[in-house]
Design an enzyme around this catalytic site. Sequence first.
Site, PDB file in Angstrom:
ATOM      1  N   ARG A 165       0.831  -1.206   0.000  1.00 43.70           N
ATOM      2  CA  ARG A 165       0.000   0.000   0.000  1.00 43.70           C
ATOM      3  C   ARG A 165       0.871   1.263   0.000  1.00 43.70           C
ATOM      4  O   ARG A 165       0.555   2.250  -0.662  1.00 43.70           O
ATOM      5  CB  ARG A 165      -0.930  -0.009   1.224  1.00 43.70           C
ATOM      6  CG  ARG A 165      -1.769   1.241   1.339  1.00 43.70           C
ATOM      7  CD  ARG A 165      -2.751   1.128   2.503  1.00 43.70           C
ATOM      8  NE  ARG A 165      -3.465   2.369   2.726  1.00 43.70           N
ATOM      9  CZ  ARG A 165      -4.357   2.568   3.693  1.00 43.70           C
ATOM     10  NH1 ARG A 165      -4.634   1.585   4.531  1.00 43.70           N
ATOM     11  NH2 ARG A 165      -4.969   3.716   3.838  1.00 43.70           N
ATOM     12  N   ASN A 194     -10.297  -4.049  -1.652  1.00 48.45           N
ATOM     13  CA  ASN A 194     -10.253  -2.878  -2.524  1.00 48.45           C
ATOM     14  C   ASN A 194      -9.394  -3.082  -3.761  1.00 48.45           C
ATOM     15  O   ASN A 194      -8.538  -3.951  -3.753  1.00 48.45           O
ATOM     16  CB  ASN A 194      -9.683  -1.685  -1.727  1.00 48.45           C
ATOM     17  CG  ASN A 194     -10.791  -0.929  -1.021  1.00 48.45           C
ATOM     18  OD1 ASN A 194     -11.870  -0.769  -1.558  1.00 48.45           O
ATOM     19  ND2 ASN A 194     -10.495  -0.445   0.182  1.00 48.45           N
ATOM     20  N   CYS A 209     -18.730  -1.595   0.686  1.00 47.01           N
ATOM     21  CA  CYS A 209     -17.912  -0.539   1.261  1.00 47.01           C
ATOM     22  C   CYS A 209     -18.804   0.212   2.236  1.00 47.01           C
ATOM     23  O   CYS A 209     -19.967   0.482   1.928  1.00 47.01           O
ATOM     24  CB  CYS A 209     -17.408   0.418   0.178  1.00 47.01           C
ATOM     25  SG  CYS A 209     -16.437   1.769   0.869  1.00 47.01           S
ATOM     26  N   HIS A 232     -16.562   5.004  -3.881  1.00 50.86           N
ATOM     27  CA  HIS A 232     -15.693   6.157  -3.635  1.00 50.86           C
ATOM     28  C   HIS A 232     -15.902   7.260  -4.673  1.00 50.86           C
ATOM     29  O   HIS A 232     -15.031   8.119  -4.843  1.00 50.86           O
ATOM     30  CB  HIS A 232     -14.215   5.743  -3.526  1.00 50.86           C
ATOM     31  CG  HIS A 232     -13.932   4.921  -2.302  1.00 50.86           C
ATOM     32  ND1 HIS A 232     -12.716   4.353  -2.039  1.00 50.86           N
ATOM     33  CD2 HIS A 232     -14.728   4.579  -1.249  1.00 50.86           C
ATOM     34  CE1 HIS A 232     -12.770   3.704  -0.885  1.00 50.86           C
ATOM     35  NE2 HIS A 232     -13.980   3.817  -0.393  1.00 50.86           N
ATOM     36  N   TYR A 261     -14.316  11.058  -0.963  1.00 54.01           N
ATOM     37  CA  TYR A 261     -13.227  10.921  -1.936  1.00 54.01           C
ATOM     38  C   TYR A 261     -13.293  11.977  -3.041  1.00 54.01           C
ATOM     39  O   TYR A 261     -12.366  12.094  -3.851  1.00 54.01           O
ATOM     40  CB  TYR A 261     -13.223   9.503  -2.544  1.00 54.01           C
ATOM     41  CG  TYR A 261     -12.648   8.468  -1.598  1.00 54.01           C
ATOM     42  CD1 TYR A 261     -13.304   8.148  -0.406  1.00 54.01           C
ATOM     43  CD2 TYR A 261     -11.449   7.830  -1.860  1.00 54.01           C
ATOM     44  CE1 TYR A 261     -12.787   7.217   0.474  1.00 54.01           C
ATOM     45  CE2 TYR A 261     -10.918   6.897  -0.985  1.00 54.01           C
ATOM     46  CZ  TYR A 261     -11.591   6.597   0.180  1.00 54.01           C
ATOM     47  OH  TYR A 261     -11.069   5.679   1.057  1.00 54.01           O
TER      48      TYR A 261
HETATM   49  C1  G6P Z   1     -12.313   3.952   4.207  1.00 49.84           C
HETATM   50  C2  G6P Z   1     -12.616   3.390   2.851  1.00 49.84           C
HETATM   51  C3  G6P Z   1     -12.118   1.991   2.722  1.00 49.84           C
HETATM   52  C4  G6P Z   1     -10.651   1.916   3.084  1.00 49.84           C
HETATM   53  C5  G6P Z   1     -10.432   2.481   4.468  1.00 49.84           C
HETATM   54  C6  G6P Z   1      -8.956   2.565   4.783  1.00 49.84           C
HETATM   55  O1  G6P Z   1     -13.125   3.335   5.156  1.00 49.84           O
HETATM   56  O2  G6P Z   1     -13.979   3.439   2.558  1.00 49.84           O
HETATM   57  O3  G6P Z   1     -12.300   1.535   1.414  1.00 49.84           O
HETATM   58  O4  G6P Z   1     -10.198   0.594   3.051  1.00 49.84           O
HETATM   59  O5  G6P Z   1     -10.968   3.764   4.558  1.00 49.84           O
HETATM   60  O6  G6P Z   1      -8.758   2.991   6.090  1.00 49.84           O
HETATM   61  P1  G6P Z   1      -7.312   3.061   6.717  1.00 49.84           P
HETATM   62  O7  G6P Z   1      -7.540   3.371   8.137  1.00 49.84           O
HETATM   63  O8  G6P Z   1      -6.669   1.729   6.469  1.00 49.84           O
HETATM   64  O9  G6P Z   1      -6.567   4.149   6.004  1.00 49.84           O
END
Ligand code: G6P
Length: 421
Positions: free
Chosen positions: A90, A140, A161, A191, A244
């Site tokens: 990531r 995702n 989601c 998103h 987003y």
């Molecule tokens: C939001 C999004 C998700 C994503 C998450 C990541 O909830 O809707 O798709 O996976 O954020 O969160 P993080 O705490 O890992 O950055």
Amino acid sequence: MKIAIVGAGSGYMPGVIRGLLHRASDLAGAEIACYDVDAAHLEVMTRLAARMFAARSAAFTVTAHAELKPALDGADYIFTTFRPGGLTARHLDESIPLRHGVVGQETAGPGGFLMALRSVPVLLEVAALAGDAWIVNYTNPTNIVTDAVARYTGARVIGLCDQHVGDTEMWAELLGLPFERLEADWIGLNHATWAERVRLDGVELDLPALLEDLQIPGGGATPWRDPTRMAELAKVLGFLPNSYAKYYFFHDEVVAELRAKGTTRAEDILAMLPAYYDQVTAESVKDDPDPSRERGGGEHGEFAVDTICALAGDERRRMIVNVRNNGAISSLEDDAIVEVPALVGRAGPVPLTMGALPRPVRGLTQAIHEYERLAADAAVTGDRRTALQALLAHPFVRSKHTAQKILDEGLAAHRDHLPQF
Ligand code: G6P
């Protein structure tokens, strides 16, 4: 009933366990088959699940699997909730685009594209073993992953989601309305959703008027909320944007901020994870564990489990999910995977007719859809030309050379997770 969880070692697992406990009587007798590539995290989370279920006399059997096939064999529901390559991958998704002046984000834009290239091959493997099971996918970028499975395999899939839950909560706060009594029709793509219709106790609100009166708040931004920008944007649009939207409508400012910040979101999470897993591990040996809520919170797990219950119990419950469009949004093609309110029952999600996308974001959403479709094709076929076309179709990418560099660097950086290339 057998529910398989692919990615059960994830830090989000305590939330999933709480979601299962919440619906323990609806799912009584179920086997929860846990699979993860990380043996140590799998061990902690399965022990935690078994102890939490025992402490509340929930009738679940927990099994742990280091191999995918036995985990999925005979499953009725396969819940996919993993990050391919973990947070190290990531970090690359978030930093490679940024080096080239493009927002680096886990799901939106080229970062999400690179994640899709890693996620899709694993989901295809899951789909090949799924039989008649429903794949309930959180992995995702959920829209692209769901599209790849839906168009390229015979498996039954529903994309999830819970972003809309947090967004509705944020808008409730901004507009001074009670969150529990609000219902918003978020429509579009994951998103990239928009809500023109919002109801309070079932009565439609005059959103343009409410937004006209809205005072733009200062501050209060978190990784997932940017109330100032959202309010500023909504006052122009006259309807609600998904969080987003900031990456699309404030792209260059966000790039500058991400660069100035110095660390990626993945690095920030990696820094807190050891303490988080230590806490969860310590709880997992207690008789009545109470693991940290720092990852995944509540809605993540509950939403997934509620979806499984809606399918299993033929509830025909109204839920916002990612599903084949079938005319629900007239501005997008029928076989697009869209995020819309749907009635979820035994036959799967039935999307509700929502009409056209609001004109100010119609072209943008259509462009994102074309990108997503090409991205799914590239992720399945491993065709480099399609991959480049996908990046060129994305609204963040404004130069062919930038697209080429991001693709070349991304494919090289992630080569261990890209069997299709
Ligand atoms: C939001 C999004 C998700 C994503 C998450 C990541 O909830 O809707 O798709 O996976 O954020 O969160 P993080 O705490 O890992 O950055």
